[in-house]
Design an enzyme around this catalytic site. Structure first.
Site, short mmCIF file in Angstrom:
data_model
loop_
_atom_site.label_atom_id
_atom_site.label_comp_id
_atom_site.label_asym_id
_atom_site.label_seq_id
_atom_site.Cartn_x
_atom_site.Cartn_y
_atom_site.Cartn_z
CG ASP A 251 -9.31 -0.15 -6.51
OD1 ASP A 251 -9.60 -1.45 -7.24
OD2 ASP A 251 -7.97 0.06 -6.14
CE1 TYR B 230 -8.13 -3.14 -13.49
CE2 TYR B 230 -10.25 -2.42 -12.56
CZ TYR B 230 -9.47 -3.16 -12.76
OH TYR B 230 -9.34 -4.00 -12.00
CG ASP C 91 -13.83 3.47 -16.17
OD1 ASP C 91 -13.45 3.97 -15.14
OD2 ASP C 91 -14.73 3.06 -16.37
CG ASP D 17 -2.05 1.26 1.33
OD1 ASP D 17 -2.20 1.80 0.81
OD2 ASP D 17 -2.99 0.82 2.53
CE LYS E 13 -22.67 -1.75 -2.63
NZ LYS E 13 -22.48 -3.38 -2.39
CB THR F 85 -3.85 1.56 -17.81
OG1 THR F 85 -5.32 2.04 -17.83
CG2 THR F 85 -3.35 3.27 -17.24
#
Ligand SMILES: C[S@@+](CC[C@H](N)C(=O)[O-])C[C@H]1O[C@@H](n2cnc3c(N)ncnc32)[C@H](O)[C@@H]1O
Length: 237
Positions: A140, A216, A176, A118, A144, A214
């Protein structure tokens, strides 16, 4: 205040992502056991700061940071395109680290060092104003509401980034997920040490010319999603 020790005791920040995926093939596992220890960054045990330029065998003119490099396509492409830059990549997901190691071996890249954990655990070991650029690409989004605090962009990480980035250094964010884009805009422009010098849609609708796609990002595009690229600047001290 320490990044890694948020409440004055020795608790590590909580990690919510994955560390392992499918079992590594033998070749990849060999890279993790053989090559990774040679490239791994270990924070000094006395709590001191790293000599960033000293991490690289060949002299480099600048140091860049990528947090959450995933499978490492972008980090490796930047390293190839900028042989005079030292790149430090942070990623706790071992399968991603193994993919990056394969690229490093295949392309003989000598200007990458890896923190396989991390990034928040590395910040305290980084010197002030040591980086000319930092990337956090398609990190990420934690869509939520109750998970928003897990997002990498936060007041605490922005304080750390402001400390380790040099005056005028770029902080590049891409996503995105429009909820995360708004969050990043609000938090970064609300931070006293960062500015967003964009003048019009061309500045955020297209990947910067010196960027690389990338994994993703290509998945998002294949699904018809729009990507947003935010290029912030660390204000002069
Ligand atoms: C959604 S993936 C995107 C990977 C890559 N940047 C791409 O665009 O393909 C986000 C990655 O960021 C990593 N990550 C998230 N938070 C991180 C942190 N605090 N330090 C280092 N890596 C982090 C995750 O392990 C994950 O591999």
């Amino acid at each position: 205040m320490s990044d890694a020790v948020p409440s004055g005791d020795d608790r590590r920040p909580r990690w919510y992502g994955r560390r392992h995926g499918h079992r590594l093939r033998k070749g990849r596992q060999d890279l993790v056991t053989g090559l990774l220890p040679k490239l791994r960054i270990v924070p000094p045990s006395d709590g001191g700061r790293l000599d960033l330029f000293g991490l690289f065998a060949d002299p480099v003119a600048e140091i860049w940071l990528e947090v959450g490099f995933g499978a490492g396509e972008h980090l490796a492409a930047q390293a190839r395109a900028n042989p005079n830059v030292g790149l430090i990549g942070c990623e706790p997901f071992v399968n991603g680290v193994a993919s990056l190691l394969a690229r490093i071996r295949d392309d003989d890249l000598t200007n990458i060092r890896i923190f396989d954990d991390d990034a928040r655990l590395l910040f305290d070991a980084l010197p002030d104003a040591g980086f000319n650029r930092a990337f956090t690409l398609f990190s990420d989004p934690w869509p939520k509401k109750r998970h928003h605090r897990r997002r990498f962009i936060s007041p605490q990480t922005l304080d750390s980034l402001a400390r380790v980035l040099g005056d005028g250094a770029e902080l590049r964010f891409a996503s995105d997920q429009m909820g995360y884009v708004s969050w990043a805009l609000r938090h970064v422009t609300g931070h006293r040490n960062f500015a967003w010098p964009a003048r019009g849609p061309e500045d955020w609708r297209r990947r910067p010319g010196d960027g690389f796609e990338t994994r993703y990002e290509s998945k998002a595009r294949a699904q018809g999603a729009r990507c947003v690229y935010l290029s912030f600047r660390r204000r002069p001290r």
